[in-house]
Design an enzyme around this catalytic site. Structure first.
Site: not given
Ligand code: ACO
Length: 372
Positions: A257, A308
């Site tokens: 991320h 996700d």
């Protein structure tokens, strides 16, 4: 100097959400996402993001009624759907459907703050209907009209499958929608704000946001994560799979991320939901594969799962087809996108960064006939 990928560039002020990437914290309007994920509902988060405070019971009821009343899509959209269901991928359908939804919007080209608030609520309300309608048509099943008695998440599962979900499934989906609802200046939200900053309309901004979400480095990662779980197939294959992929310098989808340097707080809840659903449905395989991939990626690369990764197995257990997982992300992010667009309009300045020119200079123009 170029800040590639605009890393750490502060592009806007917002009152909507805040991330602490070092400590793995996320807040919506100052409320910890852990509290919202465990105690709130999606409708309450819609209210929070659009009103910047939590609703009273009466206010929440009123908002829920408004959303229920706006669920049906126009005959124009319903008429487009057979073609879209045959010819387009789910995210392309959604991009086109949201763009086309501007056609019969009761507020037309009105762009007052009040009209934009109404457009936002319509977009939030209709997006699940568009996705479910598309899915029913492409699978040659009767469309299932929205059920006004069901809340947002439960109604989506109902329209998708034709069966009322049990309470636990409905709550699980609702929790994922809360977790996906907003996330500071991510790529799709930034896209929406750039478009809004030109004073283009709400539908244009949200159409752009959907386009940005589609890519596998952003919202498309939940679908890619599910495909990876299927490819791995068994926890015992995970180590080899991950090592081979990393050796080919390929990315492990659902990991890493830009902002979080530690556990993404949303992943904490999605991991829990994945495990709970797997146990409850008597099919712990997806969780077990996921947990093993997580272990190997952590030891090989030091990367954490993002929102996700575990969303994939959660959605699988909820009966959401793999290629609808990113559209579900979009329906969950709709309150965040629309709230950011309204926030941008409320204190606008054209977003127009610079670029650093790195091409040749002072070239001599040669007429086309004289070029070799
Ligand atoms: N798998 C393998 N390596 C990775 C991954 C990954 N998933 N993510 C980052 N890395 C590595 C890169 O290869 C790079 O290593 P290097 O310096 O040796 O080349 C390093 O980590 C930094 O990567 P960047 O691409 O510069 O990091 P950035 O902040 O730009 O990327 C991103 C963030 C796009 C999310 C990245 O981690 C990624 O591609 N993840 C996989 C896709 C994904 O899951 N996207 C969803 C993100 S969450 C969301 O949008 C809702």
């Amino acid at each position: 100097m170029t800040q590639k990928g605009l890393e750490e560039v502060v592009a806007a002020e917002t009152r909507l959400s805040d991330v602490d990437g070092v400590n793995g914290r996320l807040w919506y309007v100052g409320y910890d996402v852990h509290d919202l994920a465990t105690s709130s509902t999606f409708e309450e988060v819609v209210y929070l993001l659009h009103t910047l405070r939590l609703p009273t019971e009466a206010e929440l009821d009123e908002l829920s009624d408004r959303l229920v009343a706006e669920r049906e899509v126009s005959p124009f959209l319903a008429g487009m759907m057979p073609t879209l269901a045959q010819q387009t991928s789910p995210m392309s359908m959604l991009r086109t459907g949201v763009s086309a939804a501007s056609a019969y919007d009761p507020d037309g080209w009105e762009d007052t703050p009040e009209a934009n608030e109404r457009k936002a609520m319509r977009l939030i309300a209709k997006t699940p209907t568009l996705i479910a309608l598309y899915h029913r048509m492409r699978t040659d099943q009767e469309a299932v009209p929205p059920n006004p008695k069901l809340p947002h998440a439960a109604n989506f599962l109902y329209m998708l499958s034709g069966e009322e979900p049990d309470q636990e499934d409905a709550v699980a989906l609702d929790t994922t929608l809360i977790l996906y609802a907003d996330h500071t200046m991510n790529a799709s939200t930034f896209t929406a704000r750039v478009i809004a900053s030109t004073l283009a309309d709400m539908f244009s901004a949200i159409t752009g946001a959907i386009a940005a979400l589609k890519g596998p480095l952003h919202g498309g990662a939940n679908e890619e994560s599910m495909k990876m779980l299927e490819e791995v197939g068994d926890p015992s294959n995970a180590e080899r799979y991950v090592k081979d992929k990393l050796a080919r310098r390929e990315r492990i989808m659902g990991f890493g991320h830009r902002v979080y340097k530690t556990e993404d707080p949303r992943a904490t809840h999605l991991r829990r939901l994945s495990q709970e659903l797997g146990e409850r449905k008597g099919d712990p395989r997806w969780f077990e594969i996921s947990a093993e991939i997580e272990r190997v990626v952590a030891s090989e690369k030091g990367l954490h799962p993002n929102v996700d990764f575990y969303a994939a197995s959660v959605y699988r257990h909820l009966g959401i087809p793999t290629d609808l997982m990113t559209p579900v992300f979009a329906l969950a992010r709709m309150p965040g996108w629309t709230a950011h667009v309204r926030e941008q309009y409320a204190d606008n300045r054209l977003i127009r960064p610079e670029s650093e020119y790195v091409g040749p200079r002072d070239q001599v123009y040669v007429p086309i006939a004289q070029r070799g």
